[in-house]
Write a protein that holds these residues in place. Structure first.
Motif, PDB file in Angstrom:
ATOM      1  N   GLN A 416       0.831  -1.205   0.000  1.00  0.00           N
ATOM      2  CA  GLN A 416       0.000   0.000   0.000  1.00  0.00           C
ATOM      3  C   GLN A 416       0.865   1.254   0.000  1.00  0.00           C
ATOM      4  N   ALA A 419       2.727   1.675  -3.438  1.00  0.00           N
ATOM      5  CA  ALA A 419       1.808   2.099  -4.495  1.00  0.00           C
ATOM      6  C   ALA A 419       1.452   3.575  -4.351  1.00  0.00           C
ATOM      7  N   ARG A 420       1.304   4.026  -3.107  1.00  0.00           N
ATOM      8  CA  ARG A 420       0.942   5.433  -2.881  1.00  0.00           C
ATOM      9  C   ARG A 420       2.114   6.370  -3.184  1.00  0.00           C
ATOM     10  N   VAL A 569       2.228  -1.386  -7.975  1.00  0.00           N
ATOM     11  CA  VAL A 569       1.861   0.018  -8.162  1.00  0.00           C
ATOM     12  C   VAL A 569       1.011   0.221  -9.407  1.00  0.00           C
ATOM     13  N   GLY A 570       0.512  -0.872 -10.008  1.00  0.00           N
ATOM     14  CA  GLY A 570      -0.431  -0.734 -11.111  1.00  0.00           C
ATOM     15  C   GLY A 570       0.161  -0.957 -12.475  1.00  0.00           C
ATOM     16  N   SER A 805       2.336   6.770 -13.642  1.00  0.00           N
ATOM     17  CA  SER A 805       2.015   5.994 -12.444  1.00  0.00           C
ATOM     18  C   SER A 805       0.860   6.635 -11.674  1.00  0.00           C
ATOM     19  N   GLN A 806       0.852   7.955 -11.597  1.00  0.00           N
ATOM     20  CA  GLN A 806      -0.240   8.651 -10.922  1.00  0.00           C
ATOM     21  C   GLN A 806      -1.570   8.375 -11.623  1.00  0.00           C
ATOM     22  N   GLN A 809      -2.785   4.901 -10.781  1.00  0.00           N
ATOM     23  CA  GLN A 809      -3.261   4.812  -9.403  1.00  0.00           C
ATOM     24  C   GLN A 809      -4.625   5.488  -9.247  1.00  0.00           C
ATOM     25  N   SER A 812      -7.344   3.427 -11.090  1.00  0.00           N
ATOM     26  CA  SER A 812      -7.587   2.153 -10.403  1.00  0.00           C
ATOM     27  C   SER A 812      -8.389   2.376  -9.128  1.00  0.00           C
ATOM     28  N   THR A 813      -8.050   3.422  -8.381  1.00  0.00           N
ATOM     29  CA  THR A 813      -8.745   3.704  -7.121  1.00  0.00           C
ATOM     30  C   THR A 813     -10.203   4.099  -7.374  1.00  0.00           C
TER      31      THR A 813
END
Length: 827
Positions: A416, A419-420, A569-570, A805-806, A809, A812-813
């Motif tokens: 977690q 990934a953040r 991280v996706g 990457s952002q 994320q 996906s969220t």
């Protein structure tokens, strides 16, 4: 050559030879694991290790034993063997779901079987089933690991670290309903969905040594000028045999701390390139090692220092952490800016440095050190929030940005956190200082690698001063940045190089790059980058043919770890298949595969299977609880209840009163008819607690009449959750479709920036406008859109990668697209 045994740290007086509080026993013993033997052979800078686990069934019915144990996070596990009843069964590496199916089928059929699974880079689970009464089963695990090095003017020091216990980890989040992922003591949560797989029960204080431990290490310098050997935490006996030295740990040691050897070598090469061909001769593995020399030129820095003061940091660790933090503050200069954040369940700053970054003046440094001196251990390890805040403070891309984390790393939500943080670490170097005798090295190494920094591990106050000298050099400016690889006469296989982006070279820290090549083992490789003064930097190495059989396994392990972090991280949808294929092709265990050994002979037809989870030691140097925190979870006779540790982990709130939870089913399987779990009850005395941290001041009330900001579900006063869900549904469908398109774009700079600017940005412009018209919250989409508007076709690779990457994320969220958790794999 000199063998130097360092002064051992002070430890608690050995327990009296009784059986400890709450113990149940018979003349047959009371734990399924009775021995662990570690045989290490160090040749040059590579260690081959065999771990032998001995399980014995003291019950009168067949046994299934579960053991949660550590291995070095950089080690490649390449083989498993089960030995029982004069039979030898070689394990096979399979996709994790298939391996679990094979294991469960064998157990149901009454056959002996064993399965080894990886749950973290350094946490593994072993299950051994259908061990007959009074029978002994031996499990042999083979692995190879590289020895990390550090250099200075006098030479190099290599470290062999072998962990022996999985320490209790703080588990944040809300407990999940439904079947647990594993048989451990902690509940699964939304932040750590596999917490029950990484939380072995802990032995009560006073329990006699339950497991016989032996460690034998044979050291062959392989031509390197070995000058000294230092044992950090164990007393060892030396035996010389020509060019080789054998070290043995004294009998009676417990599995409660890392085994650490440091090997000193005189001199070093500036660069070397080893080429090891496969047996077929068509391909091979290269390993490039660059040993830097010289000092970097200091540049103005922004430094954020984050200090863990949670409950597990009690005792010598808190003292060492304060000293380490103060030493870092003392290295700051007037032109630097800095912030100090200490955290447990809340974040605190020095009183006079309450916001933003402060100048590195004598006065400000004094206030920071004064604050550090007041800190003591308490509370839980809520690590995500301070790391998030630290990244937010390091926003000025015109300065050298450094984040330093000092902690024992004992948390469960590593994925977690990574990934953040991953999209926020572009241009920020992250260094980690791990302080513990059973440190979570896997997480600290992963975080430092993601931030292109260095991880340093400190196992005692004696080691602290030596480690801080190195850390002081690392938090300065690097020797070279923006490193790239340039082969000559050597065909490197695309997407095989690890690390994918070498990034940065630090004083005293060797850079190791490995990968695969095609054709003959010949050629050369250059590493190029930019020196601290802005000039071009280059290091060249001609290839030499090597014969190290572990080279391919060590490369595969590093490559798989990097792919797994990319998945966490996706990464793209096809990444899982690529990870599994790589693992199976090169025979190296990963989180998506498992080793399984199944005997062809039926051992029992009784249908009754006793299940026991092996408890582990409390790590050496940890403050003992004032009252029992956990029960012995594997005892002779089945009892009614087990008292698990607090769901939130070491240093969390007391366990609520009331009946204990029902024992969970075994990981990856369903309860079998006639099975019984071994447990024992203890006094339900409240566990140790820590001083309650200060409560943050409540947010000021909004002025009357001020409109409330939209929330994540909508802002209209009469809306229900269902109506808001219906209103958001069409927009989420569009985002889901775009997420699939994002994941299908190749890892190519030009293609990604073209997709971001020509497809994702126009879509977000449209979505934000339409959702605002429906009065739906657009905060994360607006932030992503604003980041995209700052891009253009000239943006560098790091910037594009961060926004990419952002985007993954955020989408996906918002769409809540679940990725199938690999710790619950079934076919």
């Amino acid at each position: 050559m000199t063998v130097r045994i360092l002064p051992l740290p002070e430890t608690a007086t050995p327990p009296a030879p009784d059986r400890g509080l709450g113990t149940l026993t018979t003349d047959k013993g009371n734990l399924p694991l009775d021995s662990v033997d570690v045989h290490a052979s160090i040749t040059g800078l590579v260690a081959g290790v065999e771990v032998v686990q001995g399980f014995r069934n003291p019950f009168d019915v067949p046994l299934e034993a579960t053991y949660i144990f550590p291995l070095p996070d950089r080690a490649a596990v390449t083989a498993l063997r089960m030995e029982a009843a004069d039979r030898v069964i070689e394990g096979t590496l399979e996709e994790r779901g298939q391996a679990r199916e094979d294991y469960d089928t064998a157990i149901a059929a009454g056959k002996r079987a064993a399965i080894a699974e990886e749950d973290r880079p350094d946490v593994f689970a072993m299950r051994v089933g259908n061990i007959l009464p009074d029978e002994r089963v031996t499990i042999r695990i083979a692995l190879s690991q590289p020895l990390p090095c550090e250099t200075d003017e006098s030479g190099s020091t290599a470290t062999f670290r072998f962990p022996l216990v999985v320490a209790p980890r703080y588990i944040p989040g809300t407990p999940l309903e439904g079947e647990r992922a594993g048989a451990g003591a902690a509940d699964d949560t939304d932040a750590v969905p596999d917490a029950s797989r990484i939380s072995p029960p802990v032995l009560l204080p006073g329990f006699p040594n339950p497991v016989r431990l032996s460690i034998t290490t044979v050291i062959d310098p392989a031509g390197l000028p070995l000058t000294e050997i230092r044992s950090a935490l164990h007393v060892v006996k030396e035996e010389d045999d020509g060019d080789r030295t054998t070290l043995r740990v004294q009998p009676g040691e417990r599995l409660n701390r890392d085994f650490i050897l440091r090997l000193g070598y005189a001199g070093h090469e500036s660069a070397s390139l080893s080429l090891v061909a496969d047996g077929s001769g068509d391909e091979g593995t290269f390993t490039l090692t660059v040993l830097p020399s010289g000092e970097s030129r200091p540049a103005p820095r922004d430094v954020v220092l984050i200090l863990d003061r949670s409950g597990s940091m009690q005792g010598w660790k808190m003292v060492a952490a304060r000293r380490a933090a103060a030493r870092i503050v003392d290295t700051l200069r007037n032109e630097d800016r800095f912030a100090v954040l200490s955290f447990d369940t809340v974040i605190e700053r020095p009183r006079d440095l309450a916001s933003g970054l402060a100048d590195g003046t004598d006065r400000n440094r004094f206030h920071a050190v004064e604050h550090l001196a007041t800190l003591n251990a308490r509370g839980g390890t809520e690590m995500l929030a301070p790391l998030d805040e630290g990244c937010a403070l390091l926003a000025d891309s015109t300065r050298d940005r450094v984040l330093v984390l000092i902690t024992d790393g004992q948390i469960g939500n590593e994925d977690q956190i990574l990934a953040r943080l991953e999209p926020r670490l572009q241009g920020v170097r992250v260094h980690t200082v791990g302080i513990d005798r059973a440190v979570n090295a896997g997480f600290l190494n992963r975080l430092a690698a993601m931030g292109q920094g260095i991880s340093r591990l400190v196992e005692s106050e004696d080691r602290l001063d030596e480690a801080m000298e190195l850390i002081h050099r690392h938090i300065g400016s690097p020797l070279a940045t923006d490193l790239t690889l340039h082969p000559t006469g050597l065909e490197i296989i695309p997407d095989s190089v690890t690390p994918r982006r070498p990034g940065t070279l630090f004083p005293g820290v060797p850079l190791v790059i490995a990968g695969r090549f095609r054709g003959a083992p010949s050629g050369a490789v250059s590493v190029r980058g930019t020196a601290a003064d802005g000039t071009a930097w280059e290091q060249h190495a001609n290839g030499t043919i090597g014969d190290d059989p572990a080279a391919v396994s060590i490369w595969a392990r590093a490559h798989l770890r990097e792919l797994e972090d990319h998945y966490a991280v996706g990464g793209p949808d096809d990444l899982e298949r690529r990870i599994v294929d790589t693992s199976l092709t090169f025979g190296v265990l990963c989180r998506f595969t498992a080793f399984v050994a199944v005997d062809s002979r039926v051992a029992t037809e009784s249908g009754t299977l006793h299940q026991a989870v092996q408890p582990v030691e409390l790590p050496d140097g940890w403050a003992a609880p004032h009252a029992p925190r956990v029960a012995h979870a594997a005892f002779m006779a089945p009892m009614d209840a087990v008292v698990p540790p607090p769901a939130m982990g070491y240093g969390a709130a007391p366990v609520p009163s009331g009946p204990p939870p029902a024992a969970p089913s075994m990981p990856g399987s369903h309860p079998r008819r006639g099975s019984a779990r071994t447990t024992a009850s203890v006094h339900r005395t409240p566990p140790q607690t820590y001083p309650t941290p200060p409560t943050p001041a409540p947010a000021p009330a909004e002025p009357e009449g001020k409109p409330r900001k939209a929330t994540g579900t909508g802002a209209r006063g009469g809306d229900t959750p269902e109506s808001l869900k219906r209103a958001r549904a069409p927009f989420m469908d569009e985002l889901s479709a775009e997420l699939k398109r994002l994941r299908s774009v190749p890892d190519d700079h030009d293609q990604r920036i073209a997709h971001l600017l020509t497809e994702l940005l126009p879509l977000l412009d449209s979505l934000v406008e339409r959702m605002e018209a429906r009065r739906l919250d657009t905060t994360p989409l607006t932030a992503l859109r604003d980041e995209l508007r700052l891009l253009d076709t000239t943006s560098d690779q790091a910037r594009v990668q961060g926004v990419w990457s952002q985007a993954l994320q955020v989408l996906s969220t918002l769409t809540k697209e679940p990725r199938r958790p690999f710790w619950k794999r079934s076919r």
